[in-house]
Design a protein around this motif. Structure first.
Motif, PDB file in Angstrom:
ATOM      1  N   ASN A 145       0.828  -1.212   0.000  1.00 42.77           N
ATOM      2  CA  ASN A 145       0.000   0.000   0.000  1.00 42.77           C
ATOM      3  C   ASN A 145       0.856   1.252   0.000  1.00 42.77           C
ATOM      4  N   ILE A 146       0.390   2.220  -0.772  1.00 39.92           N
ATOM      5  CA  ILE A 146       1.011   3.543  -0.786  1.00 39.92           C
ATOM      6  C   ILE A 146      -0.019   4.497  -0.190  1.00 39.92           C
ATOM      7  N   ASN A 147       0.338   5.099   0.925  1.00 39.71           N
ATOM      8  CA  ASN A 147      -0.559   6.001   1.642  1.00 39.71           C
ATOM      9  C   ASN A 147      -0.130   7.430   1.342  1.00 39.71           C
ATOM     10  N   LEU A 148      -1.012   8.179   0.698  1.00 37.62           N
ATOM     11  CA  LEU A 148      -0.689   9.551   0.307  1.00 37.62           C
ATOM     12  C   LEU A 148      -1.255  10.558   1.305  1.00 37.62           C
ATOM     13  N   PRO A 149      -0.592  11.694   1.472  1.00 35.84           N
ATOM     14  CA  PRO A 149      -1.074  12.715   2.410  1.00 35.84           C
ATOM     15  C   PRO A 149      -2.172  13.595   1.807  1.00 35.84           C
ATOM     16  N   ILE A 150      -3.218  12.943   1.295  1.00 35.56           N
ATOM     17  CA  ILE A 150      -4.340  13.643   0.676  1.00 35.56           C
ATOM     18  C   ILE A 150      -5.619  13.099   1.286  1.00 35.56           C
ATOM     19  N   ILE A 151      -6.480  13.971   1.757  1.00 36.67           N
ATOM     20  CA  ILE A 151      -7.738  13.534   2.359  1.00 36.67           C
ATOM     21  C   ILE A 151      -8.644  12.960   1.279  1.00 36.67           C
ATOM     22  N   ASP A 152      -9.264  11.838   1.585  1.00 32.88           N
ATOM     23  CA  ASP A 152     -10.136  11.145   0.649  1.00 32.88           C
ATOM     24  C   ASP A 152     -11.547  11.706   0.734  1.00 32.88           C
ATOM     25  N   TYR A 153     -11.910  12.524  -0.268  1.00 28.01           N
ATOM     26  CA  TYR A 153     -13.257  13.077  -0.340  1.00 28.01           C
ATOM     27  C   TYR A 153     -14.132  12.192  -1.223  1.00 28.01           C
ATOM     28  N   LYS A 154     -15.405  12.508  -1.273  1.00 25.53           N
ATOM     29  CA  LYS A 154     -16.378  11.694  -2.000  1.00 25.53           C
ATOM     30  C   LYS A 154     -16.052  11.601  -3.491  1.00 25.53           C
ATOM     31  N   ARG A 155     -15.620  12.663  -4.115  1.00 30.08           N
ATOM     32  CA  ARG A 155     -15.381  12.681  -5.556  1.00 30.08           C
ATOM     33  C   ARG A 155     -13.900  12.589  -5.914  1.00 30.08           C
TER      34      ARG A 155
END
Length: 98
Positions: free
Chosen positions: A22-32
């Motif tokens: 897994n690659i975990n990115l520092p970006i919040i996961d929004y609906k779209r």
């Protein structure tokens, strides 16, 4: 991992060193939120901290994360521009009448 940015888009070049999947990115996961891994659209998961997480077996990855605004956003933008145009026209017409 220095990102390149564009409107509603962030591009990461990720180089994995170990066996992690897994690659975990520092970006919040929004609906779209939409994710492309090496220019192919993939499904992503939300990590335990609410960020974007992608599975990849390759060592070198180009990950593109985009956000597609809703139609309500574009409608609101249109109404806002239209309001400004009407306001400016009313100001000029009011000054011409004086």
């Amino acid at each position: 991992m220095v990102p390149k940015t564009a409107p509603n888009t962030i591009i990461y070049q990720v180089h994995k060193s170990g066996r992690e999947e897994n690659i975990n990115l520092p970006i919040i996961d929004y609906k779209r939120t939409q994710v492309k891994l090496n220019n192919k659209r993939v499904t992503h998961t939300k990590s335990f901290r609410g960020t974007v997480e992608v599975k990849s077996a390759q060592k070198n990855n180009k990950i593109t994360v985009t956000y597609q605004p809703s139609k309500l956003f574009y409608f609101s933008l249109f109404i806002s521009c239209l309001t400004w145009i009407v306001l400016i026209i009313r100001i000029f017409v009011g000054k011409l009448k004086k």
